[in-house]
Design a protein around this motif. Structure first.
Motif, short mmCIF file in Angstrom:
data_model
loop_
_atom_site.label_atom_id
_atom_site.label_comp_id
_atom_site.label_asym_id
_atom_site.label_seq_id
_atom_site.Cartn_x
_atom_site.Cartn_y
_atom_site.Cartn_z
N GLY A 31 0.66 -1.37 0.01
CA GLY A 31 -0.04 -0.08 -0.32
C GLY A 31 1.09 1.40 -0.28
O GLY A 31 0.70 2.06 -0.75
N ILE A 32 2.10 1.18 0.68
CA ILE A 32 2.95 2.76 0.55
C ILE A 32 3.76 2.76 -0.54
O ILE A 32 3.54 4.13 -1.24
N VAL A 82 3.69 5.15 -5.65
CA VAL A 82 3.61 5.45 -6.80
C VAL A 82 2.64 6.13 -7.28
O VAL A 82 3.10 7.61 -8.46
N LEU A 83 0.74 6.47 -7.32
CA LEU A 83 0.35 7.32 -7.52
C LEU A 83 0.74 8.92 -7.57
O LEU A 83 0.23 10.10 -7.76
N ALA A 91 7.46 4.62 -15.35
CA ALA A 91 6.39 5.38 -15.50
C ALA A 91 5.09 5.08 -14.60
O ALA A 91 4.85 3.65 -14.77
N PRO A 92 4.95 6.32 -14.30
CA PRO A 92 3.79 6.15 -12.50
C PRO A 92 2.74 5.31 -13.06
O PRO A 92 2.29 4.67 -12.85
N TYR A 144 0.57 1.98 -12.44
CA TYR A 144 -0.47 2.20 -12.17
C TYR A 144 -1.77 1.70 -12.96
O TYR A 144 -2.48 0.74 -12.55
N LEU A 145 -1.66 1.41 -14.05
CA LEU A 145 -1.97 0.63 -15.41
C LEU A 145 -1.77 -0.82 -15.01
O LEU A 145 -2.47 -1.77 -15.18
#
Length: 161
Positions: free
Chosen positions: A107-108, A113-114, A152-153, A157-158
């Motif tokens: 989670g951290i 990243v987000l 790439a963040p 995520y994707l």
């Protein structure tokens, strides 16, 4: 008016709008090609024409002989390929690790990243350049490989989703 007639009129209006938008998008491209085929005198004429009076291909010959244009294309393709492959692979691995390996810090890491997506890239340009300059990697192709390995963040995520 009947339903069929009304529908045909609406379709005709849609086609007219689409054709208008198409012309508006292709007009600058047509103008660019037209100017590239004109002589310098025709370009700066008082009343310019859209099409050249005589096709002048010498501009293209000059572009390919005065500068090493093919080398520039090669460098651009090499850099784009190196960065794309490195970024895709590293982002895929990071996203897979965040999705499949269940550890406490997941989670951290995902929050970091987000959060990094929210930082504008412009803010990091000068510090990144100074770092690259101090490492002696300016004007080196390996820089783009290393930069791509950072991932790439948004891609991470994707891949996590």
């Amino acid at each position: 008016m009947t339903y069929k007639t009304n529908r045909r009129i609406m379709q005709a209006v849609k086609y007219i709008v689409v054709i208008f938008i198409l012309v508006m998008f292709f007009l600058p491209i047509l103008s660019m090609i037209s100017v590239s085929l004109k002589t310098e005198g025709e370009i700066f004429k008082q009343s310019p024409n859209l099409f050249p009076e005589k096709l002048h291909f010498q501009n293209y010959i000059n572009a390919f002989t005065r500068i090493n244009y093919l080398r520039y294309i090669y460098n651009s393709m090499l850099v784009a390929l190196m960065y794309t492959v490195a970024c895709t692979l590293s982002s895929g691995m990071a996203g897979y690790a965040l999705a499949r390996f269940h550890i406490r810090e997941n989670g951290i890491f995902f929050t970091i990243v987000l959060s990094s997506i929210m930082i504008p890239i412009v803010i990091t340009l000068i510090p990144f350049y100074l770092l690259v300059k101090n490492m002696g990697l300016t004007d080196k192709h390996i820089l783009w490989l290393l930069y791509g390995l950072g991932g790439a963040p948004f891609m991470i995520y994707l891949y996590r989703q």
